[in-house]
Design a protein around this motif. Structure first.
Motif, PDB file in Angstrom:
ATOM      1  N   ILE A  37       0.864  -1.185   0.000  1.00  0.00           N
ATOM      2  CA  ILE A  37       0.000   0.000   0.000  1.00  0.00           C
ATOM      3  C   ILE A  37       0.898   1.232   0.000  1.00  0.00           C
ATOM      4  O   ILE A  37       1.778   1.368   0.861  1.00  0.00           O
ATOM      5  N   GLY A  40       0.433   4.441   3.355  1.00  0.00           N
ATOM      6  CA  GLY A  40      -0.472   3.615   4.151  1.00  0.00           C
ATOM      7  C   GLY A  40      -0.726   4.136   5.553  1.00  0.00           C
ATOM      8  O   GLY A  40       0.003   4.981   6.074  1.00  0.00           O
ATOM      9  N   GLY A  62      -5.026   0.429   5.685  1.00  0.00           N
ATOM     10  CA  GLY A  62      -5.417   0.886   4.352  1.00  0.00           C
ATOM     11  C   GLY A  62      -4.593   2.085   3.923  1.00  0.00           C
ATOM     12  O   GLY A  62      -3.520   2.355   4.478  1.00  0.00           O
ATOM     13  N   ARG A  63      -5.124   2.799   2.924  1.00  0.00           N
ATOM     14  CA  ARG A  63      -4.437   4.006   2.473  1.00  0.00           C
ATOM     15  C   ARG A  63      -4.796   5.157   3.400  1.00  0.00           C
ATOM     16  O   ARG A  63      -5.935   5.247   3.884  1.00  0.00           O
TER      17      ARG A  63
END
Ligand code: NIG
Ligand code: FE
Length: 417
Positions: A37, A40, A62-63
């Motif tokens: 990612i 991140g 996640g991002r």
């Protein structure tokens, strides 16, 4: 989880979840399995142990741009796109609790003497046994604590440690008590403690009698007092035969311990096959593994643990890691940290050796020190990937990209949480 016990890391230059590696059970890993990612973020809960804040569970990954609103109030750390965030490394094979110094043996080996010659003359493992027996539990604990702190700086968050430098009932228990104290001292680290009484035959005793003690006395006591999680045997020429190893491992299984094997290291003893047949967590070393052994591991749930630092340090030929990988075995890398055959805790440096001499690629190296190594300890339900519900055992690296971990050869310890 209440907001005050949540922590958020944002803007990791890259974050590797390892999710795809879990989906493939650690086998035939490809580049996209690392779950990269860009920019991140990670949300995790913390708990307080002895007044210290310790990471607990991962809540969200996640991002950074996708970070849910509800986490905006949690205390955050900005990594400013300068630091990579990875699952904490897992060192699945160490002999970390010991006393004494074998630098003179190293000097002799540099002058041409072999490990086997030195061992036959009473040095080697038996040298460390004398020093470890003479040390107090407190001395062993203090030196082990320094080593664990050093390991943490390399990003290591899970450590296996073996006894095997006591070689009698009491001295083995002393080493295992040190391991138990380490578990209490370092709540952020998950340890696996392994009883390796069958590491060598103690001086002045018959092998048969020592095996009786291991099987009838030490294994039952270690298991009932929960002094170890697993049992290991060094099956090799001059140490324990495959039949002796098999007897010890079966006694351990009956007592409820997990098992693993120092297999096919100095000579081929078909001990990888034995490890697979008995359902061992791992078969370790494998320098001399045969094609039959490779197939046995590939078709089993036993992780192949390769220790390239040891082959390097012994000037031995490396294990056939590529072949194991290509045949479908789950391959992990570990340090084998010990005073005789690999005097380093620097698992990233071991990755460099694996990259250069074993031909492991980036994704394979990553899997080998995270998820696959967690499997070698039976810890894959808690460690090895960054996914919600897993332990928040991560490492923030002092550089932007994961591969700098092994591209910068033998970098000094400096990873943080
Ligand atoms: O993993 N193979 C057996 N035992 C260790 C060496 C221990 C020592 O020399 O002290 C190893 O290489
Ligand atoms: Fe070892």
């Amino acid at each position: 989880v209440a907001a005050e016990s949540l922590r958020v890391l944002v803007h990791a230059s890259e974050l590797l979840t390892g999710e795809g590696i879990r989906n493939k059970d650690g086998r035939l890993i490809e580049e996209h399995d690392i779950g990269l990612i860009d920019d991140g973020a990670l949300v995790y809960s913390v708990k307080s142990i002895k007044g210290r804040e310790v990471p607990a569970k991962i809540q969200w990954v996640g991002r950074t741009v996708d970070l849910p609103q509800k986490y905006l109030k949690a205390r955050r750390t900005d990594l400013k796109r300068r630091r990579a965030l990875i699952p904490g490394l897992v060192d699945a094979h160490t002999h970390l609790v010991f006393a004494g110094d074998r630098s003179s043996e190293f000097a002799r080996r540099c002058g041409g003497a072999t490990y086997e010659e030195i061992a036959r003359e009473g040095g080697g493992i038996l040298h460390t046994v004398t020093a470890t027996r003479a040390a107090t539990e407190e001395q062993l604990f203090k030196s082990a604590c320094l080593r664990v702190r050093e390991a943490m700086g390399y990003g290591i968050r899970t450590i296996e440690l073996k006894s095997g430098y006591g070689l009698d009932h009491e001295a083995e228990l002393k080493q295992l008590r040190v391991a138990k104290r380490l578990k209490q001292e370092f709540p952020e680290i998950l340890f696996q403690s392994t009883y390796l009484g069958a590491h060598a035959v103690p001086k002045g005793r018959s092998k048969a009698e020592y095996i009786e003690e291991i099987v009838r006395k030490t294994i039952p006591e270690v298991a009932s007092r929960k002094l170890a999680d697993a049992c290991d045997v060094f099956i090799d020429e001059g140490y324990f035969t495959r039949d002796e190893g098999s007897r010890i491992l079966q006694a351990a299984l009956r007592a409820g311990l997990q098992i693993k094997v120092h297999a096919d290291e100095l000579s081929n003893t078909a001990s990888s096959e034995l490890a697979a047949r008995l359902g061992a967590l791992s078969a370790d070393h494998l320098l001399q593994i045969s094609d039959t052994g490779i197939e046995a591991l590939a078709h089993s749930d036993t992780t192949a643990v390769i220790l390239p630092g040891t082959a390097f340090y012994l000037k031995a030929a490396h294990a056939p890691a590529r072949r194991l990988i290509e045949r479908g075995a789950r391959v992990a890398l570990a340090s084998d940290f010990n005073p005789g055959t690999c005097m380093t805790l620097n698992l990233p440096a071991v990755m460099t050796i694996a990259a250069l001499y074993l031909g492991l690629g980036r994704a394979e190296l990553f899997a080998a020190v995270t998820y696959n190594a967690a499997c070698a300890l039976g810890f894959e339900d808690r460690r090895g990937t960054l996914e919600p519900g897993m332990d928040a055992a991560f490492a923030v690296l002092p550089f932007e990209r994961f591969e700098e971990l092994y591209y910068r050869f033998a970098w000094p310890s400096g990873a943080t949480t």
